[in-house]
Scaffold this motif. Structure first.
Motif, PDB file in Angstrom:
ATOM      1  N   PHE A 126       0.382  -1.491   0.075  1.00  0.00           N
ATOM      2  CA  PHE A 126      -0.367  -0.266   0.192  1.00  0.00           C
ATOM      3  C   PHE A 126       0.847   1.758  -0.227  1.00  0.00           C
ATOM      4  O   PHE A 126       0.607   2.206  -0.209  1.00  0.00           O
ATOM      5  CB  PHE A 126      -1.078  -0.522   1.017  1.00  0.00           C
ATOM      6  CG  PHE A 126      -1.919  -1.076   1.239  1.00  0.00           C
ATOM      7  CD1 PHE A 126      -2.449  -0.957  -0.292  1.00  0.00           C
ATOM      8  CD2 PHE A 126      -1.961  -2.191   2.575  1.00  0.00           C
ATOM      9  CE1 PHE A 126      -3.902  -2.411   0.458  1.00  0.00           C
ATOM     10  CE2 PHE A 126      -2.405  -3.529   1.317  1.00  0.00           C
ATOM     11  CZ  PHE A 126      -3.340  -3.421   1.525  1.00  0.00           C
ATOM     12  N   TRP A 127       2.316   0.739  -0.039  1.00  0.00           N
ATOM     13  CA  TRP A 127       3.187   2.420  -0.277  1.00  0.00           C
ATOM     14  C   TRP A 127       4.339   2.311  -1.189  1.00  0.00           C
ATOM     15  O   TRP A 127       3.888   2.951  -2.061  1.00  0.00           O
ATOM     16  CB  TRP A 127       3.674   2.644   1.434  1.00  0.00           C
ATOM     17  CG  TRP A 127       4.845   3.711   1.756  1.00  0.00           C
ATOM     18  CD1 TRP A 127       4.312   5.349   0.857  1.00  0.00           C
ATOM     19  CD2 TRP A 127       6.364   3.996   1.358  1.00  0.00           C
ATOM     20  NE1 TRP A 127       5.880   5.846   1.307  1.00  0.00           N
ATOM     21  CE2 TRP A 127       6.633   4.775   0.903  1.00  0.00           C
ATOM     22  CE3 TRP A 127       7.231   2.569   1.234  1.00  0.00           C
ATOM     23  CZ2 TRP A 127       7.710   5.475   1.069  1.00  0.00           C
ATOM     24  CZ3 TRP A 127       8.211   2.590   1.406  1.00  0.00           C
ATOM     25  CH2 TRP A 127       8.702   4.250   1.047  1.00  0.00           C
ATOM     26  N   TRP A 128       4.528   1.600  -1.098  1.00  0.00           N
ATOM     27  CA  TRP A 128       5.801   1.071  -2.134  1.00  0.00           C
ATOM     28  C   TRP A 128       5.109   0.664  -3.772  1.00  0.00           C
ATOM     29  O   TRP A 128       5.763   1.437  -4.262  1.00  0.00           O
ATOM     30  CB  TRP A 128       6.754  -0.465  -2.359  1.00  0.00           C
ATOM     31  CG  TRP A 128       7.672  -0.499  -2.766  1.00  0.00           C
ATOM     32  CD1 TRP A 128       8.098  -1.673  -3.555  1.00  0.00           C
ATOM     33  CD2 TRP A 128       8.992   0.202  -2.523  1.00  0.00           C
ATOM     34  NE1 TRP A 128       9.114  -1.253  -4.556  1.00  0.00           N
ATOM     35  CE2 TRP A 128       9.763  -0.060  -3.523  1.00  0.00           C
ATOM     36  CE3 TRP A 128       9.091   1.025  -1.950  1.00  0.00           C
ATOM     37  CZ2 TRP A 128      10.982  -0.231  -3.932  1.00  0.00           C
ATOM     38  CZ3 TRP A 128      10.916   1.883  -2.210  1.00  0.00           C
ATOM     39  CH2 TRP A 128      11.820   1.018  -3.638  1.00  0.00           C
ATOM     40  N   HIS A 129       4.078   0.417  -3.883  1.00  0.00           N
ATOM     41  CA  HIS A 129       3.772   0.041  -4.937  1.00  0.00           C
ATOM     42  C   HIS A 129       2.297   1.411  -5.378  1.00  0.00           C
ATOM     43  O   HIS A 129       2.321   1.487  -6.807  1.00  0.00           O
ATOM     44  CB  HIS A 129       2.785  -1.402  -4.877  1.00  0.00           C
ATOM     45  CG  HIS A 129       4.064  -2.803  -5.652  1.00  0.00           C
ATOM     46  ND1 HIS A 129       5.262  -3.023  -6.475  1.00  0.00           N
ATOM     47  CD2 HIS A 129       4.238  -3.784  -4.790  1.00  0.00           C
ATOM     48  CE1 HIS A 129       5.590  -3.882  -6.145  1.00  0.00           C
ATOM     49  NE2 HIS A 129       5.362  -4.346  -5.211  1.00  0.00           N
ATOM     50  N   LEU A 130       2.240   1.396  -4.348  1.00  0.00           N
ATOM     51  CA  LEU A 130       1.117   2.262  -4.902  1.00  0.00           C
ATOM     52  C   LEU A 130       1.543   3.896  -4.381  1.00  0.00           C
ATOM     53  O   LEU A 130       0.928   5.366  -5.350  1.00  0.00           O
ATOM     54  CB  LEU A 130      -0.607   2.600  -3.981  1.00  0.00           C
ATOM     55  CG  LEU A 130      -0.946   1.298  -3.965  1.00  0.00           C
ATOM     56  CD1 LEU A 130      -1.752   1.018  -2.454  1.00  0.00           C
ATOM     57  CD2 LEU A 130      -1.063   1.144  -5.614  1.00  0.00           C
TER      58      LEU A 130
END
Length: 109
Positions: A65-69
């Protein structure tokens, strides 16, 4: 049927992920549960796939939810904790997978 190279690649992926997760905490939020191995440069870049400078130990939440988004924010953050000059030099390698001696890499784990 998987080839020997595919089997070794899978084994290397499992061993590398375990090694990265042995850090014991998320490098972003410090959580200690549901740890995952995240790659700065995608695993498709075989010459960086098992390079420790290219890997991050992230909890599942930070990974998904952070690295990919939020990739722009994530990369700026990663640049503060990883050697991007080394990664950039390694990126220039761009060798075909068939030139890698996977058995030798496996011995390093």
């Amino acid at each position: 049927m998987k080839t020997d190279r595919q089997k070794i690649t899978k084994k290397l992926d499992v061993l590398f992920s375990k090694k990265v997760r042995e850090k014991g905490f998320c490098e972003r939020c410090s959580k200690t549960e549901n740890l995952q191995c995240a790659h700065i440069y995608s695993r498709k870049h075989k010459w960086l796939r098992w390079e420790s400078e290219n890997a991050l130990c992230l909890c599942a939440g930070c990974h998904m939810f952070w690295w990919h988004l939020e990739p722009a924010q994530a990369i700026r953050w990663a640049m503060g904790i990883r050697d991007f000059r080394k990664l950039d030099e390694l990126m220039k390698t761009d060798k075909p997978m068939k030139q890698f001696h996977l058995e030798e890499i496996l011995e390093t784990f």
